[in-house]
Design a protein around this motif. Sequence first.
Motif, short mmCIF file in Angstrom:
data_model
loop_
_atom_site.label_atom_id
_atom_site.label_comp_id
_atom_site.label_asym_id
_atom_site.label_seq_id
_atom_site.Cartn_x
_atom_site.Cartn_y
_atom_site.Cartn_z
N PRO A 157 8.77 4.07 -0.39
CA PRO A 157 8.15 3.80 0.92
C PRO A 157 6.72 3.28 0.78
CG PRO A 157 9.34 5.87 0.99
CD PRO A 157 9.36 5.43 -0.44
N HIS A 158 6.42 2.21 1.50
CA HIS A 158 5.11 1.58 1.41
C HIS A 158 4.82 0.81 2.69
CE1 HIS A 158 8.03 -1.51 0.06
NE2 HIS A 158 7.24 -2.33 0.73
N MET A 159 3.56 0.33 2.80
CA MET A 159 3.18 -0.53 3.90
C MET A 159 2.88 -1.92 3.34
SD MET A 159 0.21 -0.13 6.79
CE MET A 159 -1.16 -0.55 5.75
N LEU A 180 -2.82 0.42 -4.19
CA LEU A 180 -2.45 -0.93 -3.79
C LEU A 180 -1.68 -1.56 -4.95
CD1 LEU A 180 -2.81 -3.15 -1.60
CD2 LEU A 180 -4.80 -3.91 -2.89
N LEU A 181 -0.46 -1.97 -4.68
CA LEU A 181 0.40 -2.58 -5.70
C LEU A 181 0.38 -4.09 -5.53
CD1 LEU A 181 2.48 -1.79 -7.96
CD2 LEU A 181 4.24 -2.11 -6.23
N GLN A 183 -9.71 5.25 -0.23
CA GLN A 183 -9.51 4.99 1.19
C GLN A 183 -8.01 4.92 1.43
OE1 GLN A 183 -11.63 1.37 2.09
NE2 GLN A 183 -13.52 2.45 2.52
N ASP A 184 -7.57 5.21 2.65
CA ASP A 184 -6.15 5.08 2.92
C ASP A 184 -5.80 3.61 3.17
OD1 ASP A 184 -6.81 4.42 5.54
OD2 ASP A 184 -6.33 6.40 6.34
N ALA A 185 -4.54 3.36 3.45
CA ALA A 185 -4.08 1.98 3.60
C ALA A 185 -4.71 1.26 4.78
CB ALA A 185 -2.56 1.97 3.76
N PHE A 186 -5.32 2.02 5.71
CA PHE A 186 -5.95 1.42 6.89
C PHE A 186 -7.47 1.34 6.76
CE2 PHE A 186 -2.01 3.52 8.15
CZ PHE A 186 -1.33 2.48 8.77
N ALA A 214 0.85 -1.21 0.00
CA ALA A 214 0.00 0.00 0.00
C ALA A 214 0.88 1.25 0.00
CB ALA A 214 -0.91 0.00 1.21
N TYR A 215 0.50 2.23 -0.85
CA TYR A 215 1.25 3.48 -0.99
C TYR A 215 0.33 4.66 -0.72
CZ TYR A 215 4.75 0.58 -3.34
OH TYR A 215 5.67 -0.39 -3.64
N GLN A 216 0.85 5.66 0.01
CA GLN A 216 0.10 6.87 0.30
C GLN A 216 0.23 7.87 -0.86
OE1 GLN A 216 -1.93 7.07 2.71
NE2 GLN A 216 -1.31 5.37 4.03
N THR A 217 -0.58 8.91 -0.82
CA THR A 217 -0.66 9.88 -1.93
C THR A 217 0.69 10.51 -2.25
OG1 THR A 217 -1.35 11.55 -0.33
CG2 THR A 217 -3.08 10.44 -1.56
N SER A 218 1.52 10.73 -1.25
CA SER A 218 2.81 11.38 -1.49
C SER A 218 3.74 10.55 -2.37
CB SER A 218 3.52 11.67 -0.16
OG SER A 218 3.69 10.46 0.58
N GLU A 219 3.41 9.26 -2.53
CA GLU A 219 4.27 8.36 -3.31
C GLU A 219 3.68 8.03 -4.68
OE1 GLU A 219 6.98 8.08 -1.87
OE2 GLU A 219 6.39 8.57 0.19
#
Length: 403
Positions: free
Chosen positions: A265-267, A241-242, A230-233, A197-202
């Motif tokens: 950077p990712h989760m 989502l990759l 939706q965010d990663a959470f 999962a990647y946030q908007t900044s990425e």
Amino acid sequence: MAITFEEFRTAFQRNITTPQGHDYARLVHRWSPNEEGKPLLVVEPLLEKDVSWAIRYANLNNVEVAVVAGGHSFMGASSSNGGMQIDLRCVKQVYVENERFGADGILSVQGGASIGFFGWLLGGGAGWAMGKYGYAVDSALSARVALASGEVVTASLDENPNLFWALRGAGYNFGVVTSLKLRVEACPHRIFFALLAYQTSEFEALIAASAEYAKTQGGEDSLGIIYGTQDAFGGPGESMLLILYYHGHDEAEARRRFKPVMDIPHMPLRCGMEWLTAACDLVESTIPYTRRYADSTAMADMSFDALKPALRKCAPGTDKAEDEDEAIRLCKDIISEIHGKQEQILGLRDHRWGSVYPNGALLPGTEASYVFGDRYPRLQEVKAKYDPGNFFHKKHPIEPLKR
């Protein structure tokens, strides 16, 4: 001559659920609200003859039919409002004929096996390993099909060959496919699979890195990106989502191939070596319960500059789409924006890569002639022979050729 409901119930002898039934809510539930309907009847066959009886009853009484394999149709093709849903999820036997454990063989599979396997395959069957093995539909050897008349036939290269040709890509237009035989290859080792999962900044860096990865992509590996509001959470926000897949047993090699995107950077939601069956099972909890629409036109290329204006519309827009028509209008506007920018940036006269992926679906109102292109006239001929009354019409409906 019409069949009465009492005659049908006596002959069917399997579960028939009405809106008052205690299982009704479970049977009509789908992966997203726009895929759900309110049928008058949900029937759960166990045998081919049950499917045949259900079709005959519906056809003779002018009742619309929707077929449920996994209930995963973006277009709501597996749901009906006021009609009958033939739910195949109880019909799910799978077995392999091969010489020994772990060897290649012939797979026999019934209509309700796995999450939407039949709908996926009959619409083409693009998958993580298609660079190595091709489309799943290419492995089909034969199918058993319940036609609009209730007759059940075999379709293969030797029997009903034109029907067999049509099933492989437009299969939901000609009947209820109750079982398939496929040629399969063994996968005796684990493969690499990741959900990141990647946030908007990425976002911009991720799209650029994905383009860089594509330059050296091999047949054994693939990458997919899903944008969500939706965010990663699962909270308010945006995320990408990759999905990463490598059909090899060397994790270090997989990480080397995907290094451009994994360095951002990712989760990690899932990341590592898995058995192939686990990698193919993206469970319902992975995807939020929200409206889903698709445009499966293959693009010649993709750039962040083309996506950026569309993403700006996506984030605030989808939250405001309170009804179906408004949501579809918003999606069409977003897709048109992407297509226009793509043509402008790449200097292309046509944003398409010469094809449309039928299984991925398109927005309501898209003509079947657009989906199937120059194959459409031949499909109309097959339709005229096997379903002249256009009984099966829930997804990319093909008009029978007028005689």
